[in-house]
Design a protein around this motif. Structure first.
Motif, PDB file in Angstrom:
ATOM      1  N   LEU A 181       0.830  -1.201   0.000  1.00 36.65           N
ATOM      2  CA  LEU A 181       0.000   0.000   0.000  1.00 36.65           C
ATOM      3  C   LEU A 181       0.871   1.259   0.000  1.00 36.65           C
ATOM      4  O   LEU A 181       0.608   2.213  -0.745  1.00 36.65           O
ATOM      5  CB  LEU A 181      -0.931  -0.003   1.228  1.00 36.65           C
ATOM      6  CG  LEU A 181      -1.774   1.248   1.441  1.00 36.65           C
ATOM      7  CD1 LEU A 181      -2.717   1.485   0.265  1.00 36.65           C
ATOM      8  CD2 LEU A 181      -2.546   1.137   2.752  1.00 36.65           C
ATOM      9  N   LEU A 182       1.911   1.266   0.811  1.00 36.24           N
ATOM     10  CA  LEU A 182       2.804   2.426   0.873  1.00 36.24           C
ATOM     11  C   LEU A 182       3.511   2.649  -0.461  1.00 36.24           C
ATOM     12  O   LEU A 182       3.659   3.788  -0.918  1.00 36.24           O
ATOM     13  CB  LEU A 182       3.817   2.258   2.002  1.00 36.24           C
ATOM     14  CG  LEU A 182       3.228   2.251   3.417  1.00 36.24           C
ATOM     15  CD1 LEU A 182       4.296   1.911   4.442  1.00 36.24           C
ATOM     16  CD2 LEU A 182       2.553   3.572   3.740  1.00 36.24           C
ATOM     17  N   LEU A 238      -1.195   7.288  -6.654  1.00 35.67           N
ATOM     18  CA  LEU A 238      -2.247   7.576  -5.676  1.00 35.67           C
ATOM     19  C   LEU A 238      -3.651   7.335  -6.221  1.00 35.67           C
ATOM     20  O   LEU A 238      -4.575   7.080  -5.456  1.00 35.67           O
ATOM     21  CB  LEU A 238      -2.148   9.030  -5.212  1.00 35.67           C
ATOM     22  CG  LEU A 238      -1.161   9.303  -4.093  1.00 35.67           C
ATOM     23  CD1 LEU A 238      -1.095  10.786  -3.806  1.00 35.67           C
ATOM     24  CD2 LEU A 238      -1.527   8.539  -2.849  1.00 35.67           C
ATOM     25  N   SER A 239      -3.817   7.398  -7.524  1.00 31.64           N
ATOM     26  CA  SER A 239      -5.163   7.250  -8.093  1.00 31.64           C
ATOM     27  C   SER A 239      -5.724   5.847  -7.884  1.00 31.64           C
ATOM     28  O   SER A 239      -6.932   5.655  -7.926  1.00 31.64           O
ATOM     29  CB  SER A 239      -5.153   7.598  -9.585  1.00 31.64           C
ATOM     30  OG  SER A 239      -4.298   6.726 -10.287  1.00 31.64           O
ATOM     31  N   GLY A 240      -4.874   4.882  -7.624  1.00 36.22           N
ATOM     32  CA  GLY A 240      -5.339   3.517  -7.389  1.00 36.22           C
ATOM     33  C   GLY A 240      -5.833   3.283  -5.970  1.00 36.22           C
ATOM     34  O   GLY A 240      -6.310   2.203  -5.645  1.00 36.22           O
ATOM     35  N   ILE A 241      -5.719   4.290  -5.122  1.00 34.28           N
ATOM     36  CA  ILE A 241      -6.123   4.142  -3.724  1.00 34.28           C
ATOM     37  C   ILE A 241      -7.436   4.880  -3.508  1.00 34.28           C
ATOM     38  O   ILE A 241      -7.566   6.051  -3.867  1.00 34.28           O
ATOM     39  CB  ILE A 241      -5.032   4.710  -2.789  1.00 34.28           C
ATOM     40  CG1 ILE A 241      -3.738   3.930  -3.000  1.00 34.28           C
ATOM     41  CG2 ILE A 241      -5.481   4.646  -1.341  1.00 34.28           C
ATOM     42  CD1 ILE A 241      -2.556   4.506  -2.305  1.00 34.28           C
ATOM     43  N   LEU A 293      -9.577   5.680   2.112  1.00 35.06           N
ATOM     44  CA  LEU A 293      -8.305   5.151   2.596  1.00 35.06           C
ATOM     45  C   LEU A 293      -7.232   6.233   2.549  1.00 35.06           C
ATOM     46  O   LEU A 293      -6.417   6.349   3.463  1.00 35.06           O
ATOM     47  CB  LEU A 293      -7.877   3.921   1.776  1.00 35.06           C
ATOM     48  CG  LEU A 293      -6.551   3.270   2.173  1.00 35.06           C
ATOM     49  CD1 LEU A 293      -6.508   2.905   3.654  1.00 35.06           C
ATOM     50  CD2 LEU A 293      -6.291   2.041   1.309  1.00 35.06           C
ATOM     51  N   ARG A 294      -7.235   7.040   1.490  1.00 32.31           N
ATOM     52  CA  ARG A 294      -6.266   8.148   1.410  1.00 32.31           C
ATOM     53  C   ARG A 294      -6.429   9.087   2.600  1.00 32.31           C
ATOM     54  O   ARG A 294      -5.439   9.507   3.200  1.00 32.31           O
ATOM     55  CB  ARG A 294      -6.459   8.940   0.116  1.00 32.31           C
ATOM     56  CG  ARG A 294      -5.613   8.431  -1.012  1.00 32.31           C
ATOM     57  CD  ARG A 294      -5.643   9.390  -2.149  1.00 32.31           C
ATOM     58  NE  ARG A 294      -6.571   8.862  -3.133  1.00 32.31           N
ATOM     59  CZ  ARG A 294      -7.148   9.547  -4.083  1.00 32.31           C
ATOM     60  NH1 ARG A 294      -6.928  10.817  -4.218  1.00 32.31           N
ATOM     61  NH2 ARG A 294      -7.952   8.977  -4.934  1.00 32.31           N
ATOM     62  N   ALA A 295      -7.665   9.427   2.922  1.00 31.34           N
ATOM     63  CA  ALA A 295      -7.922  10.325   4.057  1.00 31.34           C
ATOM     64  C   ALA A 295      -7.438   9.704   5.366  1.00 31.34           C
ATOM     65  O   ALA A 295      -6.835  10.384   6.201  1.00 31.34           O
ATOM     66  CB  ALA A 295      -9.408  10.645   4.130  1.00 31.34           C
ATOM     67  N   GLU A 308     -10.256  -4.667   3.823  1.00 30.48           N
ATOM     68  CA  GLU A 308     -10.295  -4.944   2.387  1.00 30.48           C
ATOM     69  C   GLU A 308      -8.904  -5.230   1.819  1.00 30.48           C
ATOM     70  O   GLU A 308      -8.764  -5.870   0.780  1.00 30.48           O
ATOM     71  CB  GLU A 308     -10.925  -3.770   1.622  1.00 30.48           C
ATOM     72  CG  GLU A 308     -12.393  -3.562   1.885  1.00 30.48           C
ATOM     73  CD  GLU A 308     -12.662  -2.732   3.145  1.00 30.48           C
ATOM     74  OE1 GLU A 308     -11.700  -2.350   3.865  1.00 30.48           O
ATOM     75  OE2 GLU A 308     -13.837  -2.486   3.432  1.00 30.48           O
ATOM     76  N   ARG A 309      -7.879  -4.759   2.494  1.00 38.83           N
ATOM     77  CA  ARG A 309      -6.505  -4.976   2.035  1.00 38.83           C
ATOM     78  C   ARG A 309      -5.728  -5.877   3.001  1.00 38.83           C
ATOM     79  O   ARG A 309      -4.504  -5.923   2.957  1.00 38.83           O
ATOM     80  CB  ARG A 309      -5.783  -3.637   1.876  1.00 38.83           C
ATOM     81  CG  ARG A 309      -6.322  -2.838   0.700  1.00 38.83           C
ATOM     82  CD  ARG A 309      -5.480  -1.607   0.505  1.00 38.83           C
ATOM     83  NE  ARG A 309      -5.927  -0.831  -0.640  1.00 38.83           N
ATOM     84  CZ  ARG A 309      -5.194  -0.573  -1.702  1.00 38.83           C
ATOM     85  NH1 ARG A 309      -3.974  -1.054  -1.789  1.00 38.83           N
ATOM     86  NH2 ARG A 309      -5.658   0.161  -2.678  1.00 38.83           N
ATOM     87  N   SER A 310      -6.413  -6.545   3.887  1.00 38.16           N
ATOM     88  CA  SER A 310      -5.820  -7.467   4.873  1.00 38.16           C
ATOM     89  C   SER A 310      -4.853  -6.765   5.817  1.00 38.16           C
ATOM     90  O   SER A 310      -3.858  -7.352   6.255  1.00 38.16           O
ATOM     91  CB  SER A 310      -5.100  -8.621   4.163  1.00 38.16           C
ATOM     92  OG  SER A 310      -5.988  -9.321   3.342  1.00 38.16           O
TER      93      SER A 310
END
Length: 180
Positions: A28-29, A36-39, A43-45, A64-66
């Motif tokens: 994720l990092l 960033l558009s894929g996040i 979640l970004r907030a 959702e991302r474990s």
């Protein structure tokens, strides 16, 4: 797990939720740093808040991302087990991702170029810049006046007042004071 993820220890055991979580966090990092558009926006907030500290990252939870919530010590231990460079690697990515998210936030809050809001913002920025320049000019003018007064005083003490006035006249002729 992607085969090209060189930061993850090859053949490491991912049986514990904490280990799976730190690998998911690392991915994720990296995604934050690269795209960033894929996040998703919620979640970004959340990341903007959580990435400010190591403990914040450890407490991040996004099913959702474990990614699961854990203590900082557990987070560091799990990262040491499955990530090359251990927690230091994930912390470097944490800081880089936070920087990208903050840049994105600044850019997304700026008005679009050419809009009325953009022109108002630009006009205000130019007005503020002009105010700073006016203040600086006023300060320099005051200091120049003080220097001239001191020079006049020294010339008077040295009985050179007439020479000072001649030099002052020459200066004013060369550099006239303009008024509006």
């Amino acid at each position: 797990m992607a085969d090209k993820d060189y930061d993850v220890v090859f053949g490491a055991e991912y049986t514990s939720p904490a280990r799976r979580s730190v690998v998911a966090e690392l991915q994720l990092l990296k995604e934050c740093c690269n795209n960033l558009s894929g996040i998703e926006e919620p979640l970004r907030a959340l990341l903007l808040d959580k990435l400010k500290s190591q403990g914040g990252l450890a407490s991040l939870e996004w099913k959702e991302r474990s990614i699961v919530n854990m203590s900082l010590n557990t987070h560091k231990s799990a990262a040491g087990d499955v990530i090359v460079g251990g927690f230091k690697t994930i912390d470097v990515y944490r800081k880089a991702a936070l920087e990208k998210l903050q840049e994105h936030l600044v850019l997304s809050t700026r008005p679009t170029r050419g809009t009325i809001a953009w022109h108002k913002t630009e006009s205000q920025a130019k007005s503020d810049e002009n105010d700073l320049l006016i203040d600086e000019i006023m300060l320099l003018t005051g200091r120049l006046g003080s220097v001239m007064d001191y020079a006049r005083e020294l010339a008077s003490k040295a009985n050179k007042s007439e020479e000072f006035l001649a030099l002052q006249s020459e200066l004013l002729r060369r550099f006239p004071i303009r008024s509006k």
